[in-house]
Write a protein that holds these residues in place. Structure first.
Motif, short mmCIF file in Angstrom:
data_model
loop_
_atom_site.label_atom_id
_atom_site.label_comp_id
_atom_site.label_asym_id
_atom_site.label_seq_id
_atom_site.Cartn_x
_atom_site.Cartn_y
_atom_site.Cartn_z
N SER A 197 3.79 15.46 4.66
CA SER A 197 2.07 15.28 4.75
C SER A 197 1.56 15.50 6.11
CB SER A 197 1.51 13.84 4.28
OG SER A 197 2.27 13.61 3.06
N GLU A 198 0.21 16.03 6.33
CA GLU A 198 -0.30 16.29 7.58
C GLU A 198 -1.09 14.87 7.95
OE1 GLU A 198 -0.26 18.79 9.25
OE2 GLU A 198 0.61 20.28 7.80
N LEU A 199 -1.00 14.60 9.24
CA LEU A 199 -1.63 13.50 9.69
C LEU A 199 -3.07 13.30 9.31
CD1 LEU A 199 -0.03 13.09 13.12
CD2 LEU A 199 0.44 11.80 11.01
N PRO A 200 -3.87 14.35 9.33
CA PRO A 200 -5.38 14.04 8.82
C PRO A 200 -5.25 13.62 7.58
CG PRO A 200 -5.26 16.17 10.20
CD PRO A 200 -3.55 15.74 9.96
N THR A 201 -4.60 14.18 6.54
CA THR A 201 -4.49 13.86 5.14
C THR A 201 -4.11 12.29 4.98
OG1 THR A 201 -3.76 16.09 4.34
CG2 THR A 201 -3.48 14.26 2.86
N MET A 202 -3.07 11.93 5.64
CA MET A 202 -2.84 10.43 5.67
C MET A 202 -3.94 9.55 6.12
SD MET A 202 1.16 10.75 6.71
CE MET A 202 1.46 8.99 6.49
N LEU A 246 -8.20 5.65 5.18
CA LEU A 246 -9.92 5.40 5.31
C LEU A 246 -10.24 5.00 3.79
CD1 LEU A 246 -12.43 5.17 6.80
CD2 LEU A 246 -12.72 7.49 6.25
N GLU A 247 -9.68 5.71 2.99
CA GLU A 247 -10.14 5.35 1.58
C GLU A 247 -9.45 4.11 1.18
OE1 GLU A 247 -9.14 7.08 -3.21
OE2 GLU A 247 -8.81 8.39 -1.32
N ALA A 248 -8.09 3.67 1.51
CA ALA A 248 -7.53 2.62 1.01
C ALA A 248 -8.35 1.35 1.77
CB ALA A 248 -6.03 2.51 1.45
N GLN A 249 -8.90 1.47 2.90
CA GLN A 249 -9.61 0.38 3.56
C GLN A 249 -10.61 -0.40 2.67
OE1 GLN A 249 -11.43 1.77 7.20
NE2 GLN A 249 -10.01 0.72 8.25
N LEU A 260 0.77 -1.14 -0.11
CA LEU A 260 -0.10 -0.11 -0.01
C LEU A 260 0.86 1.07 -0.22
CD1 LEU A 260 -2.48 1.65 0.30
CD2 LEU A 260 -2.48 1.13 2.91
N ILE A 261 0.80 2.09 -0.99
CA ILE A 261 1.58 3.25 -1.23
C ILE A 261 0.99 4.22 -0.50
CG2 ILE A 261 3.00 4.82 -2.72
CD1 ILE A 261 3.70 1.81 -2.96
N LEU A 262 1.34 4.95 0.62
CA LEU A 262 0.84 6.03 1.25
C LEU A 262 1.77 7.04 1.39
CD1 LEU A 262 -1.13 6.81 3.35
CD2 LEU A 262 0.13 6.00 5.26
#
Length: 310
Positions: A46-51, A56-59, A17-19
């Motif tokens: 990157s901001e933590l809320p963005t990550m 959440l999307e990747a789930q 998973l590329i984050l």
């Protein structure tokens, strides 16, 4: 998913998973590098809320287990679990506290995630204490990919890499002590015309004091927007021929005394190879000799000049 510019990853992280954790490079001074020229900034975190939003999307779609090649390369356990690869030129430059916050966030959304990888510079390791490296391993950071490029100090200095061969050896010993696995990227051609084999010899001298899981060789490709191209125009540096680069790779394969996976899998390589050293040294050397004799300079150079992007 939030991604900035072109996303680069090692070939063996294809199932991860590329984050995005960072964008750009903290160093961004290597004369040959043009990978991040499209970005209007040097480095961004990157901001933590963005990550969290990305996780959440990747789930919704990411369920792949750890790939077999990662298990073999980095000595990771066989049970099925996901792996995350943090995007960015060198996310390992982040403070240990921030990296652990990221790992905690990943585990919140992917409890099965056992390992986290990323690109790292030698200097990123040097900026961490031994206790921090141990804590990062406990947090799951292992399987780092380090672009050492070469063990040739003259080439490292000319290209503005920001470290010397002994730094590679010293910092990798600290990773070994922390039980953090790592792979190397080697850049054939970085020593310049007439010095490739010497560069390979110096690199094997450094690598033989380390314990990488893989040494991935790539071929130097020079683009006109690089600082290195201007050095060529100014008469300060000459490029190796394609045959010289393969002779250099042969010297590298011949000189490596450590057990290691050797691979040439990136787009910069006209012919892709992979094998285990020392077991498959003979096959790798035969393949390299065949490339030199059967493909030849003209066809190899044609590939290089037509390679519009890495």
């Amino acid at each position: 998913m939030h991604y900035t510019g072109t996303i680069w990853r090692p070939p063996y992280e294809a199932d991860s998973l590329i984050l995005e954790a960072t964008a750009g490079c903290t160093h961004r001074a290597c004369k040959f590098c043009t990978l991040y020229d499209e970005l209007p900034f040097k480095f961004k975190v990157s901001e933590l809320p963005t990550m969290e939003s990305d996780l959440l999307e990747a789930q919704a779609w990411f369920h792949d287990p750890l790939s077999k090649i990662e298990t073999r390369l980095f000595g990771l356990p066989a049970p099925k679990h996901c792996r995350v690869f943090l995007a960015g030129a060198n996310p390992f430059a982040l403070k240990a506290k921030r990296l652990i916050e990221i790992s905690d966030l990943i585990r919140e959304y992917f409890p099965s995630c056992k390992t986290i990888g990323c690109f790292a510079r030698v200097t990123d390791v040097a900026s961490k204490t031994d206790d921090e490296l141990a804590a990062l391993r406990e947090a799951g950071y292992t399987g780092l990919t380090i672009g050492i490029e070469t063990g040739d100090d003259a080439a490292l200095a000319f290209m503005n890499k920001g470290y010397a061969a002994q730094d590679i050896v010293a910092q990798c010993a600290r990773l070994d002590a922390a039980d953090i696995a790592y792979a190397f990227f080697y850049l054939a051609g970085i020593s310049g015309k007439g010095r490739g084999i010497e560069g390979a010899r110096l690199t094997t001298a450094a690598c033989n004091q380390t314990r990488p899981s893989l040494i991935g060789a790539n071929m130097l490709t020079i683009y006109k927007n690089s600082e290195l191209y201007q050095e060529i125009l100014d008469g300060n540096w000459e490029e190796e021929t394609e045959i010289e680069k393969y002779q250099e790779i042969k010297a590298l394969v011949e000189g490596l005394e450590i057990p290691v996976e050797f691979a040439m899998l990136g787009a910069s390589n006209p012919v892709m190879l992979q094998g285990r050293l020392p077991e498959q040294r003979g096959q790798l050397l035969a393949a390299l000799e065949s490339i030199i004799n059967d493909i030849g300079e003209y066809r190899l150079r044609s590939y290089r000049t037509n390679l519009r992007h890495l």
